[in-house]
Design a protein around this motif. Structure first.
Motif: not given
Length: 263
Positions: A210, A214, A233, A235
């Motif tokens: 992510s 979120t 976070c 990715e």
């Protein structure tokens, strides 16, 4: 160094793996995910544990009953038994002279870690909690898992079936190779992390795969003590869902940094 132990519990023998020499002040209890997520993440978790062992940590990884090398079949257990397994291992670690622990929860293991945090802390002080993409609602987790059955049955040309309803009627259903009973399904469905969770120690939440936090995560943690919470976070791939991913070395150092309070 890697060792394995079979620990007696009320429901059967638990298997626990140990990575690294026992260190009373730098001990981690790993709570893995379940079902296929457990298998797909096993190599990555092992490499992370070995990396931490080289830094002087001892990592103890639990196989819940009905999973891994522990006794029982999956249809013979439920989430309440898994929660008892965690308490059993915490008591065992205390008997070894462990002074405090870090709880490391991956996916469903993160849900179990947060649900049992207060109880474990009464047995053995929890220094901090590390979460890798934690599940916060058991029912949502099982809904996603049951979609595998729905997709497979529709590919076979079968009519759409409410699999949760069928299981809860008392029919065991095989999903991705796992026999799901009504007892197991209901016990997982009933698990949820409180939005007003009282944090007794620092918690580092790795929101994997992510680029940003979120809305669901923001809502879940809004009322938590922000002085104790750090969300980071990363990715990348959702390795717990994708076969043939065996390396996530980019998480090695950040995980160590989190344990050392240096993120």
């Amino acid at each position: 160094m890697i060792k394995g132990y079979f620990l007696p519990s009320a429901e059967g023998n638990l298997f626990v793996s140990q990575y690294g020499q026992t260190n009373p002040q730098k001990t981690i209890l790993l709570l893995p995910s379940i079902f296929e997520e457990l298998n797909l993440s096993r190599a990555i978790v092992a490499k992370q544990a070995l990396f931490l062992a080289k830094q002087g940590y001892s990592v103890f990884a639990l196989d819940y009953l009905g999973t891994g090398d522990s006794e029982k079949e999956i249809e013979q257990v439920n989430a309440a038994i898994w929660r008892e397994n965690i308490i059993c291992v915490a008591q065992w670690l205390k008997s070894l002279g462990i002074e405090n622990i870090t709880l490391w929860g991956l996916r469903f293991g993160g849900l179990l870690a947060l649900r049992e945090l207060q109880t474990i802390n009464q047995i053995l002080p929890v220094k901090d909690v590390l979460l890798w993409k934690p599940v916060t609602k058991g029912k949502q987790f099982m809904t996603q898992f049951l979609r595998l059955k729905q997709a497979n049955s529709m590919m076979q040309g079968e009519q759409k079936v409410n699999w949760r309803e069928r299981i809860m009627s008392g029919v065991n259903v095989e999903v991705a190779g796992y026999e799901i009973s009504s007892d197991l399904l209901a016990s997982i469905d009933n698990l949820e992390v409180s939005k007003s969770l009282n944090l007794p120690c620092p918690v580092t939440w790795f929101e994997l795969a992510s680029a940003s936090i979120t809305p669901a995560v923001a809502i879940q943690t809004k009322e938590w003590d922000q002085q104790f919470l750090k969300i980071v976070c990363f990715e990348g791939s959702a390795f717990w869902q994708i076969p043939e991913i065996f390396e996530q070395s980019q998480l090695h150092q950040p995980t160590l940094n989190a344990l050392q309070g240096e993120l």
